[in-house]
Write a protein that holds these residues in place. Structure first.
Motif, PDB file in Angstrom:
ATOM      1  N   MET A 168      -4.188  -3.122  -6.220  1.00  0.00           N
ATOM      2  CA  MET A 168      -5.119  -2.350  -7.041  1.00  0.00           C
ATOM      3  C   MET A 168      -6.479  -2.387  -6.359  1.00  0.00           C
ATOM      4  O   MET A 168      -7.051  -3.461  -6.168  1.00  0.00           O
ATOM      5  N   LYS A 171     -12.245  -0.745  -7.084  1.00  0.00           N
ATOM      6  CA  LYS A 171     -12.812   0.254  -7.995  1.00  0.00           C
ATOM      7  C   LYS A 171     -11.906   0.459  -9.201  1.00  0.00           C
ATOM      8  O   LYS A 171     -12.368   0.495 -10.346  1.00  0.00           O
ATOM      9  N   SER A 172     -10.616   0.602  -8.963  1.00  0.00           N
ATOM     10  CA  SER A 172      -9.659   0.773 -10.068  1.00  0.00           C
ATOM     11  C   SER A 172      -9.656  -0.446 -10.979  1.00  0.00           C
ATOM     12  O   SER A 172      -9.568  -0.331 -12.206  1.00  0.00           O
ATOM     13  N   GLU A 175     -12.790  -0.446 -13.190  1.00  0.00           N
ATOM     14  CA  GLU A 175     -12.678   0.584 -14.234  1.00  0.00           C
ATOM     15  C   GLU A 175     -11.700   0.149 -15.318  1.00  0.00           C
ATOM     16  O   GLU A 175     -11.951   0.356 -16.513  1.00  0.00           O
ATOM     17  N   LEU A 176     -10.582  -0.462 -14.898  1.00  0.00           N
ATOM     18  CA  LEU A 176      -9.579  -0.919 -15.856  1.00  0.00           C
ATOM     19  C   LEU A 176     -10.157  -1.991 -16.777  1.00  0.00           C
ATOM     20  O   LEU A 176      -9.978  -1.935 -18.002  1.00  0.00           O
ATOM     21  N   ARG A 210      -3.125   3.241 -13.941  1.00  0.00           N
ATOM     22  CA  ARG A 210      -3.790   2.090 -13.326  1.00  0.00           C
ATOM     23  C   ARG A 210      -4.298   2.369 -11.906  1.00  0.00           C
ATOM     24  O   ARG A 210      -4.928   1.519 -11.301  1.00  0.00           O
ATOM     25  N   LYS A 211      -3.945   3.516 -11.330  1.00  0.00           N
ATOM     26  CA  LYS A 211      -4.445   3.941 -10.004  1.00  0.00           C
ATOM     27  C   LYS A 211      -4.146   2.899  -8.920  1.00  0.00           C
ATOM     28  O   LYS A 211      -5.028   2.432  -8.206  1.00  0.00           O
ATOM     29  N   ASP A 213      -2.286   1.484  -5.403  1.00  0.00           N
ATOM     30  CA  ASP A 213      -2.190   1.981  -4.036  1.00  0.00           C
ATOM     31  C   ASP A 213      -1.220   1.077  -3.285  1.00  0.00           C
ATOM     32  O   ASP A 213      -0.762   0.057  -3.819  1.00  0.00           O
TER      33      ASP A 213
END
Length: 662
Positions: A168, A171-172, A175-176, A210-211, A213
């Motif tokens: 994760m 940034k994600s 934000e979460l 959750r964006k 990667d």
């Protein structure tokens, strides 16, 4: 709305996904992308027969599972050995250069996330699985499909596996946690935990939000696609559309490798994702094979772990916890402090000697770090900051749970509660028995076991298998409905089928860890045979010493332990080793170490390995003085040369075929 238009949109969206999520170079606006996605979804809604699993529209999630299924990896997913300083790096280099003086290394950032195996069948993502215990993982395909940097299709015929790390981005993660704070929900401690929690959601819609990667970093069958080096394999998967980490460094100079490590240590905090070290791998794939593996880790790779971050906080109190063996451990209660990416409020103090030698006192300001970036520990106290109000440490004399007098065993620093009826010892034993590496009873975690114990449902290990009798009472517990109960009962019943090594480890015999349990199970094939073995027989087994023998003797001479085993048998638990199949036939290969080399005509390499295993052979990837046979196909190379040098028996495929009457 034609089928041709559907194909055109899918191609465009896949291309835009690749440019945005892999290359980090978007070529269209968000509005244009969203417009095409809406058009695609409209066509698929009108023609559901055209909807495919690899459609870009499927990345938004929506699939909800009842539970995770298990997947056995085609090839084991091993972890890496760790080093922590320059001297250990140099020692690793020296070991490698004893065999390969001109070795070349590839250095990669060690992404702090969750290892994943992606398997494609004829170009389409077939399944994705977690590492699990290295042999068996969990199917997380429904969540992995929501990660837009992972291609759903690749240009490849046949089966193809690639491995990497799901993570994760910082940034994600921020934000979460902001969203969770606004909703009054508990915050995630760090991006790694958030990533792991996300891919283990039964509802893929949650994972999609959750964006996540992923970076891919390994092809287990790289030589089969024509690669000769690890770097070539990275370039190959990049061409297939996978996202690889651009900060990869190739060097044949170990001092240059150390310089890269230092550089990345300084840049660590500026990266958009968390890393916890640098992985150093031998670049040449043939050299990797020849260097081989230990029982647990490859000899051709190592993970340098960043020095543990140290922080200062106040030690508010010292409490004592008890383990399944009765060992009492002092623990520091701390003013909450963030260290290595998570908030720490408690840290181990190990034992009485450690606390006294470091002169750690209640009220001290102390230095805390995470040992190996995992377990918080108190490093030292800051004596210069004392004001006289601090309390000296005093080891307790009685068990904090049952009141029994504690005993310090000879040659040990730890104190033990010897009361077998101590509630907390019983709870810890049950927790250990149900844990993943033991009986792996999903849904029966620490908090649930403690709750069930306090309610009287589970007072000992055997009671686990009678939990179905308390179904209505358990369903009355908040958060425990019919579905949860059915899943738990199913998991408990399934555990009865586990192979012997799982049960043996779960019994909690002192000194018998998961690896030792596996060794003993392979040797004796049943619990009864192990318990009937002589001391001489036990000592003849690899890694078994006097301490293990004493533990086994204590178990087989203890009436309570034997009663537990008898009760588990009566409940239907398997007591035998199940991993090995019955021998196909008696042959010269039974109990022998066999290596395979060259291009095979008789069968594929995997089929040959499986066949030899069923003949009772131990199949290895390299030739050594312990190798009994080398089976050669066409174009046999260095393994054949080494076998001839060492006097290993060499068989052609035709000779092998005649030997086993194929």
């Amino acid at each position: 709305m034609t089928f041709e238009r559907l194909i055109e949109i899918k191609k465009l969206l896949n291309e835009y996904n690749y440019q945005y999520y892999v290359l980090d170079n978007p070529s269209v606006s968000d509005q244009e992308y969203d417009r095409l996605m809406q058009e695609l979804q409209a066509i698929e809604n009108q023609h559901p027969e055209w909807l495919t699993a690899d459609s870009p529209s499927q990345r938004v999630g929506g699939q909800v599972l009842d539970s995770f299924t298990k997947i056995t990896h085609e090839r084991m997913m091993l972890s890496l050995g760790n080093i922590f300083n320059e001297d250990e790096l140099m020692a690793f280099d020296e070991r490698v250069r004893e065999t390969y003086p001109n070795v070349e290394y590839v250095c990669e950032l060690k992404i702090d996330g969750l290892a994943v195996s992606l398997v494609y069948a004829d170009g389409r993502l077939d399944y994705a699985a977690t590492r699990g215990d290295g042999t068996v993982g969990e199917d997380i395909t429904h969540n992995v499909k929501t990660i837009k940097s992972i291609p759903l299709t690749i240009d490849y015929d046949g089966d193809f596996e690639v491995r990497g790390e799901i993570f994760m981005p910082k940034k994600s993660f921020n934000e979460l946690n902001e969203e969770r704070a606004k909703a009054g929900e508990a915050l995630f401690a760090n991006p790694r935990n958030a990533a792991a929690g996300s891919v283990r959601q039964l509802d893929s819609t949650i994972a999609a939000k959750r964006k996540l990667d992923a970076f891919l970093y390994m092809v287990p069958t790289a030589t089969e696609v024509g690669c000769t080096t690890h770097k070539e394999a990275l370039d190959y998967i990049k061409e297939l559309g996978f996202k690889t980490n651009p900060m990869t460094h190739v060097s044949s100079d170990i001092q240059d490798v150390w310089a890269f490590i230092q550089e990345m240590t300084e840049k660590r905090d500026t990266l958009p994702y968390e890393i916890d070290g640098i992985v150093i791998k031998v670049n040449n794939l043939e050299e990797q094979v020849r260097l081989g593996y230990t029982a647990k880790v490859p000899k051709w790779a190592i993970a340098y772990k960043f020095p543990a971050e140290e922080v200062v906080t106040k030690l508010k109190d010292i409490i004592f916890t008890i383990g399944r063996t009765g060992q009492i451990t002092p623990n520091a209660i701390l003013e909450p402090v963030r260290v290595a990416g998570s908030t720490v409020q408690r840290a181990t103090l190990h034992n009485e000697d450690n606390v006294k030698n470091k002169d750690i006192r209640i009220g001290d300001y102390v230095v805390v770090r995470k040992a190996g970036d995992v377990i918080p520990e108190v490093v030292r106290s800051l004596k210069e900051r004392r004001d006289g109000s601090e309390e000296k440490f005093k080891m307790i004399e009685y068990c904090p749970h049952c009141g029994s007098r504690l005993v310090r065993k000879d040659n040990e620093a730890a104190y033990y509660c010897l009361n077998d009826q101590c509630d907390f010892k019983k709870i810890e034993r049950i927790i250990h028995f149900a844990s993943r590496d033991a009986m792996n009873i999903e849904g029966l975690g620490e908090k649930i076991i403690e709750q069930f114990y306090n309610l009287g449902f589970v007072k000992n290990i055997e009671d686990i298998y009678d939990l179905y009798k308390h179904e209505q009472e358990i369903m009355d517990i908040e958060g425990f409905g019919k579905k949860s109960m059915d899943n738990l009962v199913a998991a408990i019943e399934k555990s009865k089928e586990n192979s012997m090594e799982k049960l043996l480890f779960g019994l909690g015999i002192k000194g018998i860890g998961a690896k030792m349990a596996d060794n003993l199970s392979k040797e004796f094939k049943s619990i009864d045979a192990m318990l009937e073995a002589s001391t001489a027989k036990l000592l003849s087994i690899k890694d078994v010493g006097e301490t293990i023998v004493q533990s086994i003797n204590h178990f087989r001479n203890d009436p309570a332990s034997l009663e537990l085993l008898m009760n588990l048998k009566a409940l239907g638990l398997n007591m035998n080793y199940l991993k090995e199949t019955t021998l196909l036939q008696e042959s010269i290969f039974n109990g022998q170490t066999v290596c395979i080399t060259g291009t095979l005509e008789l069968m594929t390499r995997k089929e040959m390995k499986d066949y030899l295993a069923r003949l009772g052979a131990n199949v290895t990837g390299s030739v050594s003085k312990n190798t009994d046979f080398l089976i050669c196909g066409r174009d046999a190379g260095s393994k054949l040369e080494k076998a001839n040098q060492l006097g290993v028996t060499v068989l052609t495929e035709e000779e092998f075929r005649k030997e086993v009457n194929l």
